[in-house]
Design a protein around this motif. Structure first.
Motif, PDB file in Angstrom:
ATOM      1  N   TRP A 168       0.798  -1.222   0.000  1.00 33.17           N
ATOM      2  CA  TRP A 168       0.000   0.000   0.000  1.00 33.17           C
ATOM      3  C   TRP A 168       0.836   1.281   0.000  1.00 33.17           C
ATOM      4  CZ3 TRP A 168       0.233  -3.559   3.996  1.00 33.17           C
ATOM      5  CH2 TRP A 168       0.967  -3.170   5.124  1.00 33.17           C
ATOM      6  N   ALA A 169       2.170   1.145   0.108  1.00 32.36           N
ATOM      7  CA  ALA A 169       3.016   2.320   0.337  1.00 32.36           C
ATOM      8  C   ALA A 169       3.007   3.290  -0.839  1.00 32.36           C
ATOM      9  CB  ALA A 169       4.445   1.882   0.646  1.00 32.36           C
ATOM     10  N   ALA A 170       3.119   2.783  -2.059  1.00 31.26           N
ATOM     11  CA  ALA A 170       3.215   3.669  -3.218  1.00 31.26           C
ATOM     12  C   ALA A 170       1.948   4.507  -3.381  1.00 31.26           C
ATOM     13  CB  ALA A 170       3.487   2.859  -4.486  1.00 31.26           C
ATOM     14  N   ASP A 171       0.787   3.876  -3.199  1.00 28.67           N
ATOM     15  CA  ASP A 171      -0.472   4.606  -3.329  1.00 28.67           C
ATOM     16  C   ASP A 171      -0.590   5.670  -2.237  1.00 28.67           C
ATOM     17  OD1 ASP A 171      -3.237   4.941  -4.441  1.00 28.67           O
ATOM     18  OD2 ASP A 171      -3.794   4.267  -2.429  1.00 28.67           O
ATOM     19  N   LEU A 172      -0.215   5.319  -1.015  1.00 24.62           N
ATOM     20  CA  LEU A 172      -0.266   6.282   0.085  1.00 24.62           C
ATOM     21  C   LEU A 172       0.668   7.451  -0.178  1.00 24.62           C
ATOM     22  CD1 LEU A 172      -1.163   7.106   2.953  1.00 24.62           C
ATOM     23  CD2 LEU A 172       0.712   5.695   3.835  1.00 24.62           C
ATOM     24  N   GLU A 173       1.874   7.154  -0.620  1.00 29.05           N
ATOM     25  CA  GLU A 173       2.839   8.223  -0.871  1.00 29.05           C
ATOM     26  C   GLU A 173       2.367   9.138  -1.991  1.00 29.05           C
ATOM     27  OE1 GLU A 173       6.456   6.050  -1.383  1.00 29.05           O
ATOM     28  OE2 GLU A 173       6.715   5.693   0.768  1.00 29.05           O
ATOM     29  N   GLN A 174       1.671   8.576  -2.991  1.00 30.45           N
ATOM     30  CA  GLN A 174       1.144   9.422  -4.066  1.00 30.45           C
ATOM     31  C   GLN A 174       0.065  10.359  -3.529  1.00 30.45           C
ATOM     32  OE1 GLN A 174       2.245   9.782  -7.326  1.00 30.45           O
ATOM     33  NE2 GLN A 174       0.873  11.550  -7.126  1.00 30.45           N
ATOM     34  N   LYS A 175      -0.770   9.861  -2.627  1.00 30.88           N
ATOM     35  CA  LYS A 175      -1.807  10.713  -2.046  1.00 30.88           C
ATOM     36  C   LYS A 175      -1.182  11.823  -1.199  1.00 30.88           C
ATOM     37  CE  LYS A 175      -5.394   7.150  -1.964  1.00 30.88           C
ATOM     38  NZ  LYS A 175      -6.200   6.238  -1.103  1.00 30.88           N
ATOM     39  N   VAL A 176      -0.122  11.492  -0.491  1.00 31.56           N
ATOM     40  CA  VAL A 176       0.580  12.516   0.298  1.00 31.56           C
ATOM     41  C   VAL A 176       1.215  13.542  -0.634  1.00 31.56           C
ATOM     42  CG1 VAL A 176       2.501  12.929   1.883  1.00 31.56           C
ATOM     43  CG2 VAL A 176       0.967  10.987   2.258  1.00 31.56           C
ATOM     44  N   ARG A 177       1.766  13.065  -1.733  1.00 35.76           N
ATOM     45  CA  ARG A 177       2.356  13.982  -2.715  1.00 35.76           C
ATOM     46  C   ARG A 177       1.280  14.931  -3.258  1.00 35.76           C
ATOM     47  NH1 ARG A 177       4.700  10.470  -5.210  1.00 35.76           N
ATOM     48  NH2 ARG A 177       6.838  10.850  -4.501  1.00 35.76           N
ATOM     49  N   ASP A 178       0.105  14.398  -3.557  1.00 37.22           N
ATOM     50  CA  ASP A 178      -0.972  15.222  -4.109  1.00 37.22           C
ATOM     51  C   ASP A 178      -1.412  16.298  -3.129  1.00 37.22           C
ATOM     52  OD1 ASP A 178      -0.934  13.684  -6.396  1.00 37.22           O
ATOM     53  OD2 ASP A 178      -2.644  12.442  -5.818  1.00 37.22           O
ATOM     54  N   VAL A 179      -1.580  15.917  -1.847  1.00 40.69           N
ATOM     55  CA  VAL A 179      -2.072  16.897  -0.877  1.00 40.69           C
ATOM     56  C   VAL A 179      -0.998  17.937  -0.575  1.00 40.69           C
ATOM     57  CG1 VAL A 179      -1.403  15.773   1.324  1.00 40.69           C
ATOM     58  CG2 VAL A 179      -3.536  17.057   1.174  1.00 40.69           C
ATOM     59  N   THR A 180       0.260  17.534  -0.644  1.00 42.23           N
ATOM     60  CA  THR A 180       1.338  18.490  -0.401  1.00 42.23           C
ATOM     61  C   THR A 180       1.424  19.494  -1.546  1.00 42.23           C
ATOM     62  OG1 THR A 180       2.538  16.702   0.688  1.00 42.23           O
ATOM     63  CG2 THR A 180       3.769  18.705   0.259  1.00 42.23           C
ATOM     64  N   GLU A 181       1.354  18.980  -2.771  1.00 48.02           N
ATOM     65  CA  GLU A 181       1.445  19.869  -3.938  1.00 48.02           C
ATOM     66  C   GLU A 181       0.231  20.789  -4.031  1.00 48.02           C
ATOM     67  OE1 GLU A 181       2.086  17.257  -7.211  1.00 48.02           O
ATOM     68  OE2 GLU A 181       4.219  16.918  -6.716  1.00 48.02           O
ATOM     69  N   SER A 182      -0.920  20.318  -3.553  1.00 49.73           N
ATOM     70  CA  SER A 182      -2.123  21.160  -3.620  1.00 49.73           C
ATOM     71  C   SER A 182      -2.014  22.368  -2.694  1.00 49.73           C
ATOM     72  CB  SER A 182      -3.364  20.345  -3.251  1.00 49.73           C
ATOM     73  OG  SER A 182      -3.356  20.002  -1.872  1.00 49.73           O
ATOM     74  N   SER A 183      -1.132  22.254  -1.687  1.00 50.72           N
ATOM     75  CA  SER A 183      -0.932  23.398  -0.796  1.00 50.72           C
ATOM     76  C   SER A 183       0.335  24.177  -1.145  1.00 50.72           C
ATOM     77  CB  SER A 183      -0.866  22.924   0.666  1.00 50.72           C
ATOM     78  OG  SER A 183       0.235  22.071   0.874  1.00 50.72           O
ATOM     79  N   GLY A 184       0.908  23.865  -2.313  1.00 52.70           N
ATOM     80  CA  GLY A 184       2.056  24.624  -2.794  1.00 52.70           C
ATOM     81  C   GLY A 184       3.405  24.089  -2.364  1.00 52.70           C
ATOM     82  N   GLY A 185       3.441  22.905  -1.763  1.00 47.16           N
ATOM     83  CA  GLY A 185       4.705  22.345  -1.318  1.00 47.16           C
ATOM     84  C   GLY A 185       5.103  21.116  -2.109  1.00 47.16           C
ATOM     85  N   GLN A 186       6.063  20.363  -1.570  1.00 45.97           N
ATOM     86  CA  GLN A 186       6.547  19.154  -2.218  1.00 45.97           C
ATOM     87  C   GLN A 186       6.654  18.022  -1.203  1.00 45.97           C
ATOM     88  OE1 GLN A 186      10.260  20.926  -3.952  1.00 45.97           O
ATOM     89  NE2 GLN A 186       9.544  19.910  -5.808  1.00 45.97           N
ATOM     90  N   PHE A 187       6.408  16.818  -1.698  1.00 41.98           N
ATOM     91  CA  PHE A 187       6.671  15.619  -0.915  1.00 41.98           C
ATOM     92  C   PHE A 187       8.014  15.070  -1.371  1.00 41.98           C
ATOM     93  CE2 PHE A 187       6.194  10.869  -0.612  1.00 41.98           C
ATOM     94  CZ  PHE A 187       6.387  10.798   0.760  1.00 41.98           C
TER      95      PHE A 187
END
Length: 481
Positions: free
Chosen positions: A104-123
């Motif tokens: 499940w790690a890759a999918d979770l990390e992608q979701k974290v990447r999406d929420v981080t980028e949506s707030s203007g940052g980076q994962f």
């Protein structure tokens, strides 16, 4: 908070040699965070024994961060939602973390990447859990390895892992977000407290990991080559729980061992054997990263047709250490009472479950998952499939451990077995592993009444072996596309 970042701890609960934390420290202020997401992993959410270790590991990490002038922020809830809330609360821009390899790690990390980028940052994700990244170790044909020996040989041809890095200096934010109290998390058992003696047995945390490694290399590694098979002797490292929780990095283990080889050349062979066991952990994680169904389905698809049997009474007897085979029962009781089991005995009890009892390897995998402090998803799945015959580089179907012979060979004096099966403590060596063959007078003198103070064997070894061979023979004509 200007130039503040979150460092998201997972299975990397240490401060030294943590590439992601080092990178976060260079970027500015660091807010260390651990999230207890109880639903993460689904059927493979953290087991009871691992939760106990997690409690004390987080306690140790929080103390280490406090000594370094920082804090550990604890939050409970769904991972992505909690991280999004923390970004909003703190004004942090980026999230740093170590790469994980569970299905499940890759999918979770992608979701974290999406929420981080949506707030203007980076994962920003970094290695740190393995010696080598899975995509970097391949066969000549560019495919993943499925056999351990050539895999580890290929690893050893890679450039050596980088030298471990020290704990970085961590800049604190101007204000800290609120944190849960660790004591409010129900990670430790209470009624009943089946772990009440574990604090005397284990020292979770970074300091405990370093102590375990150094003690092993200084005092026990010289006997590791052969001695690691004898469960009554302290010849193994007992590092697996520390590695599972990332309280020590594989690079630290690698380079500490390499330095020990330089200072003690006579121990080089034993140290290399020890490192090959670190290699097995590596192999398992590479397999699960590339074949994510492995914890749940047979790696060899023929085994989807294996005639497993379901005898709930047999499974319970195995779980409780009441099979009537002393070495098997000793191992299962050690597991329940300490959260650990010697590796040789793990193979014996696993072989007994899958081959003597013809019980599906998943039953054993799930029991170990809940009871083992070192319940690593990849190592657990691959090792159970190896014993059961369905895995990569699997044990041959005809290798059926004789639990009597295994006890007599690897615990000849009976110190291990008598410790964990005390009702047999007075049995003479001759009958310790086959008490059903002892004369009545011998049993009486030892205080043993078969069927009352100690169980009769739940299966006959010879009959069970023949049944297993017949069951495995049914796969010979199975054709899989």
């Amino acid at each position: 908070m200007a130039n503040a970042s979150l460092y998201w701890f997972r299975h990397d609960l240490r401060l030294a040699d943590l590439p992601g934390l080092i990178a976060a420290s260079k970027a500015g202020q660091v807010i260390p965070v651990f999230i207890w997401d109880e639903a993460l992993g689904g059927d493979w959410k953290m087991g009871g024994a691992s939760q106990w270790w997690l409690h004390y590991s987080l306690q140790s990490l929080a103390a280490d961060l406090s000594a370094a002038g920082s804090r550990l922020i604890l939050r409970r809830g769904e991972t992505v939602q909690v991280l999004a809330e923390l970004l909003a609360e703190t004004g942090a821009q980026d999230i740093f973390a170590s790469r994980q390899y569970q299905p499940w790690a890759a999918d979770l990390e992608q979701k974290v990447r999406d929420v981080t980028e949506s707030s203007g940052g980076q994962f920003k994700r970094y290695p740190g859990t393995l010696l080598f990244e899975p995509e970097n170790v391949r066969t000549g044909g560019g495919t993943p390895f499925k056999v351990f020996t050539p895999f580890w040989r290929a690893c050893l041809k890679q450039p050596a892992p980088a030298q471990p890095q020290p704990t970085p200096t961590l800049l604190s934010p101007d204000t800290w977000p609120c944190s849960d109290e660790l004591a409010s998390w129900p990670l430790c058992p209470k009624q009943p407290n089946w772990a009440e003696n574990w604090e005397a047995l284990w020292q979770p945390g970074e300091a405990g990991a370093s102590h375990a490694l150094n003690t092993f290399l200084e005092s026990h590694v010289d006997s590791y080559g052969d001695g690691r098979d004898f469960p009554a002797q302290p010849n193994t490292s007992r590092l697996s729980p520390f590695l599972k929780f990332g309280e020590i990095s594989p690079r630290q283990v690698w380079w500490t061992a390499q330095n020990a080889k330089q200072s003690s050349p006579d121990e080089a062979g034993s140290i290399d054997k020890f490192l090959s066991e670190i290699g097995w952990r590596e192999f398992c994680n590479h397999l699960v990263a590339q074949f994510p169904a492995m914890p749940d389905r047979a790696f060899n698809p023929k085994f989807e047709y294996f005639p497993w049997q379901t005898h709930s009474s047999h499974l319970v007897a195995w779980q409780q250490g009441n099979t009537g085979y002393p070495i098997v029962d000793a191992g299962m009781r050690e597991l329940w009472q300490t959260g650990f089991m010697h590796n040789r005995v793990r193979m014996v009890v696993a072989s007994f479950l899958t081959k003597h009892l013809l019980t599906h390897w998943r039953e054993g995998e799930q029991w170990f998952w809940d009871c083992l402090l070192d319940a690593d998803l990849a190592s657990n799945a691959c090792s159970w499939q190896w014993v059961g015959g369905s895995g990569a580089d699997a044990s041959p179907y005809f290798r059926i451990f004789n639990p009597i012979a295994q006890g007599e060979k690897f615990d000849k004096a009976g110190a291990y077995t008598r410790r964990w099966v005390p009702e047999l403590a007075e049995m003479p060596d001759k009958y310790l592993y086959k008490p059903w063959e002892a004369p009545e007078l011998t049993l009486r003198a030892a205080g043993v009444e078969l069927g009352t103070t100690y169980p009769n064997p739940i299966v006959d070894h010879r009959t069970a072996r023949e049944s297993a061979l017949e069951a495995y023979a049914t796969l010979k004509n199975v054709s899989v596309a």
